[in-house]
Design a protein around this motif. Structure first.
Motif, PDB file in Angstrom:
ATOM      1  N   LEU A  14      17.869  74.140 -46.724  1.00 57.89           N
ATOM      2  CA  LEU A  14      18.259  72.863 -46.753  1.00 57.89           C
ATOM      3  C   LEU A  14      16.897  72.003 -46.972  1.00 57.89           C
ATOM      4  N   PRO A  15      16.036  72.244 -46.077  1.00 63.14           N
ATOM      5  CA  PRO A  15      14.742  71.556 -46.288  1.00 63.14           C
ATOM      6  C   PRO A  15      14.164  71.804 -47.640  1.00 63.14           C
ATOM      7  N   ALA A  16      14.398  73.131 -47.891  1.00 58.66           N
ATOM      8  CA  ALA A  16      13.504  73.233 -49.481  1.00 58.66           C
ATOM      9  C   ALA A  16      14.405  72.414 -50.528  1.00 58.66           C
ATOM     10  N   LEU A  17      15.559  72.274 -50.522  1.00 56.18           N
ATOM     11  CA  LEU A  17      16.450  71.504 -51.278  1.00 56.18           C
ATOM     12  C   LEU A  17      16.233  70.142 -51.229  1.00 56.18           C
ATOM     13  N   ALA A  18      15.794  69.725 -50.252  1.00 62.55           N
ATOM     14  CA  ALA A  18      15.385  68.224 -50.103  1.00 62.55           C
ATOM     15  C   ALA A  18      14.017  67.904 -50.657  1.00 62.55           C
ATOM     16  N   LEU A  19      13.200  68.918 -50.609  1.00 61.23           N
ATOM     17  CA  LEU A  19      12.026  68.902 -51.423  1.00 61.23           C
ATOM     18  C   LEU A  19      11.826  69.074 -52.842  1.00 61.23           C
ATOM     19  N   ALA A  20      12.800  69.858 -53.123  1.00 56.19           N
ATOM     20  CA  ALA A  20      12.716  70.426 -54.677  1.00 56.19           C
ATOM     21  C   ALA A  20      13.542  69.251 -55.376  1.00 56.19           C
ATOM     22  N   ALA A  21      14.708  68.711 -54.772  1.00 57.54           N
ATOM     23  CA  ALA A  21      15.278  67.959 -55.569  1.00 57.54           C
ATOM     24  C   ALA A  21      14.669  66.614 -56.251  1.00 57.54           C
ATOM     25  N   PRO A  22      13.933  65.950 -55.478  1.00 59.88           N
ATOM     26  CA  PRO A  22      12.929  64.852 -56.074  1.00 59.88           C
ATOM     27  C   PRO A  22      12.096  65.265 -57.238  1.00 59.88           C
ATOM     28  N   LEU A  23      11.469  66.708 -56.812  1.00 63.04           N
ATOM     29  CA  LEU A  23      10.568  67.270 -58.080  1.00 63.04           C
ATOM     30  C   LEU A  23      11.218  67.382 -59.165  1.00 63.04           C
ATOM     31  N   TRP A  24      12.276  68.041 -59.122  1.00 61.34           N
ATOM     32  CA  TRP A  24      13.004  68.255 -60.384  1.00 61.34           C
ATOM     33  C   TRP A  24      13.282  66.984 -61.110  1.00 61.34           C
ATOM     34  N   VAL A  25      13.799  65.740 -60.451  1.00 57.80           N
ATOM     35  CA  VAL A  25      13.915  64.451 -61.029  1.00 57.80           C
ATOM     36  C   VAL A  25      12.645  64.151 -61.811  1.00 57.80           C
ATOM     37  N   ILE A  26      11.419  64.419 -60.947  1.00 58.32           N
ATOM     38  CA  ILE A  26      10.113  63.847 -61.778  1.00 58.32           C
ATOM     39  C   ILE A  26       9.860  64.881 -62.783  1.00 58.32           C
ATOM     40  N   ALA A  27      10.258  66.080 -62.786  1.00 66.00           N
ATOM     41  CA  ALA A  27       9.687  67.204 -63.947  1.00 66.00           C
ATOM     42  C   ALA A  27      10.655  66.445 -64.999  1.00 66.00           C
ATOM     43  N   GLY A  28      12.131  66.340 -64.767  1.00 66.00           N
ATOM     44  CA  GLY A  28      12.872  65.983 -65.875  1.00 66.00           C
ATOM     45  C   GLY A  28      12.459  65.026 -66.675  1.00 66.00           C
ATOM     46  N   ARG A  29      11.984  63.960 -65.706  1.00 68.40           N
ATOM     47  CA  ARG A  29      11.679  62.774 -66.633  1.00 68.40           C
ATOM     48  C   ARG A  29      10.305  62.906 -67.302  1.00 68.40           C
ATOM     49  N   ARG A  30       9.481  63.592 -66.933  1.00 70.16           N
ATOM     50  CA  ARG A  30       8.207  63.984 -67.701  1.00 70.16           C
ATOM     51  C   ARG A  30       8.445  64.722 -69.066  1.00 70.16           C
ATOM     52  N   ILE A  31       9.404  65.871 -68.759  1.00 69.39           N
ATOM     53  CA  ILE A  31       9.774  66.482 -69.957  1.00 69.39           C
ATOM     54  C   ILE A  31      10.448  65.594 -71.055  1.00 69.39           C
ATOM     55  N   ARG A  32      11.366  64.751 -70.508  1.00 72.10           N
ATOM     56  CA  ARG A  32      12.179  64.008 -71.505  1.00 72.10           C
ATOM     57  C   ARG A  32      10.920  63.201 -72.309  1.00 72.10           C
ATOM     58  N   ASP A  33       9.913  62.625 -71.582  1.00 74.59           N
ATOM     59  CA  ASP A  33       8.951  61.629 -72.369  1.00 74.59           C
ATOM     60  C   ASP A  33       8.267  62.569 -73.455  1.00 74.59           C
ATOM     61  N   ARG A  34       8.007  63.950 -73.198  1.00 71.26           N
ATOM     62  CA  ARG A  34       7.122  64.682 -73.970  1.00 71.26           C
ATOM     63  C   ARG A  34       7.918  65.535 -74.886  1.00 71.26           C
ATOM     64  N   LEU A  35       9.222  65.799 -74.729  1.00 75.03           N
ATOM     65  CA  LEU A  35       9.753  66.663 -75.685  1.00 75.03           C
ATOM     66  C   LEU A  35      10.205  66.409 -76.955  1.00 75.03           C
ATOM     67  N   GLY A  36       9.633  67.099 -78.075  1.00 74.67           N
ATOM     68  CA  GLY A  36       9.755  66.521 -79.296  1.00 74.67           C
ATOM     69  C   GLY A  36      10.214  67.658 -80.039  1.00 74.67           C
ATOM     70  N   ASP A  37      10.562  67.268 -81.363  1.00 74.38           N
ATOM     71  CA  ASP A  37      11.190  68.481 -82.193  1.00 74.38           C
ATOM     72  C   ASP A  37      10.459  69.627 -82.222  1.00 74.38           C
ATOM     73  N   GLU A  38       9.069  69.735 -82.388  1.00 79.02           N
ATOM     74  CA  GLU A  38       8.282  70.660 -82.682  1.00 79.02           C
ATOM     75  C   GLU A  38       8.015  71.482 -81.284  1.00 79.02           C
ATOM     76  N   MET A  39       7.943  70.741 -80.256  1.00 78.15           N
ATOM     77  CA  MET A  39       7.926  71.479 -78.916  1.00 78.15           C
ATOM     78  C   MET A  39       9.185  72.137 -78.420  1.00 78.15           C
ATOM     79  N   LEU A  40      10.287  71.871 -78.676  1.00 80.83           N
ATOM     80  CA  LEU A  40      11.449  72.216 -78.129  1.00 80.83           C
ATOM     81  C   LEU A  40      11.700  73.820 -78.525  1.00 80.83           C
ATOM     82  N   PRO A  41      11.681  74.120 -79.651  1.00 76.98           N
ATOM     83  CA  PRO A  41      12.034  75.458 -79.972  1.00 76.98           C
ATOM     84  C   PRO A  41      10.993  76.671 -79.427  1.00 76.98           C
ATOM     85  N   ARG A  42       9.608  76.049 -79.523  1.00 77.82           N
ATOM     86  CA  ARG A  42       8.566  76.845 -78.667  1.00 77.82           C
ATOM     87  C   ARG A  42       9.061  77.000 -77.223  1.00 77.82           C
ATOM     88  N   LEU A  43       9.314  75.951 -76.373  1.00 75.49           N
ATOM     89  CA  LEU A  43       9.480  76.078 -74.958  1.00 75.49           C
ATOM     90  C   LEU A  43      10.782  76.694 -74.687  1.00 75.49           C
TER      91      LEU A  43
END
Length: 216
Positions: A14-43
């Protein structure tokens, strides 16, 4: 390496979930800003490779298993936030599709392997760049595998102290660090060396193709 359901207590996941959840949000926002047509298939290809590497498991003494990880390759090519998010998806699919790892243990596994493993790989690669690219990549991958193994060994080893019956009987994983540390660290020292060699080959190919988002 990753922990299945039933071995770790709610006091841990449960503490691990409380720590991981905001990190997933941050990671999702950063990927959304960087993810392009060229990067997506490689990823997608590199994430599938990480899924394959971490699905071939070697049973280990102490109630767990060993396997290559692949998160350091993701981190060195795409960056630590993208690697964390991609590897969290790998862990989720493994838990749901092939029964490896677990849903309750997902935050612990994601933090230990996806987050700590990715950031360790990038930090070592950047910090050891003065040694040259080959030793920097090899040591970064090996250090990433060992860091994740160390965290998970400590998490498992703490369970008898965190959750036990009034008579002291462990309610979840029954063995302490004296068992979990050598059970995970010794085999993963060898697994990490093999993964480092494989990652170096793929990393060189990615560098020649100018796919790298991380600079040493």
């Amino acid at each position: 390496m990753h922990i299945p359901d039933g071995l770790i207590s709610p006091q841990t996941y449960l503490p691990a979930l409380a720590l991981a959840a905001p990190l997933w949000v941050i990671a999702g926002r950063r990927i959304r800003d960087r993810l392009g047509d060229e990067m997506l298939p490689r990823l997608a290809v590199f994430t599938a490779l990480a899924f394959l590497l971490s699905t071939v498991m070697l049973p280990l003494p102490g109630g767990t298993s060993g396997h290559a990880v692949g998160v350091s390759l993701l981190a060195l090519v795409f960056g630590p936030w993208t690697a964390f998010m991609a590897y969290s998806l790998v862990l989720l699919l493994q838990a749901v599709v092939v029964g490896a790892g677990g849903i309750t243990a997902l935050p612990v596994n994601a933090l230990a392997i996806g987050f700590a493993g990715a950031w360790t790989a990038v930090a070592l690669y950047r910090g050891l760049g003065f040694l040259g690219e080959t030793p920097a990549v090899v040591l970064a991958v090996w250090g990433s595998v060992m860091t994740s193994a160390l965290i998970l060994a400590l998490v498992l080893g703490m369970q008898p102290w965190l959750a036990h019956a009034p008579d002291g009987t462990p309610r979840f994983f029954p063995f302490g660090p004296a068992v979990t540390l050598p059970a995970l660290l010794i085999p993963h020292a060898l697994i990490g060396a093999g993964e480092a060699a494989l990652t170096l080959l793929i990393f060189r190919h990615a560098r020649r193709r100018a796919w790298l988002a991380v600079r040493g």
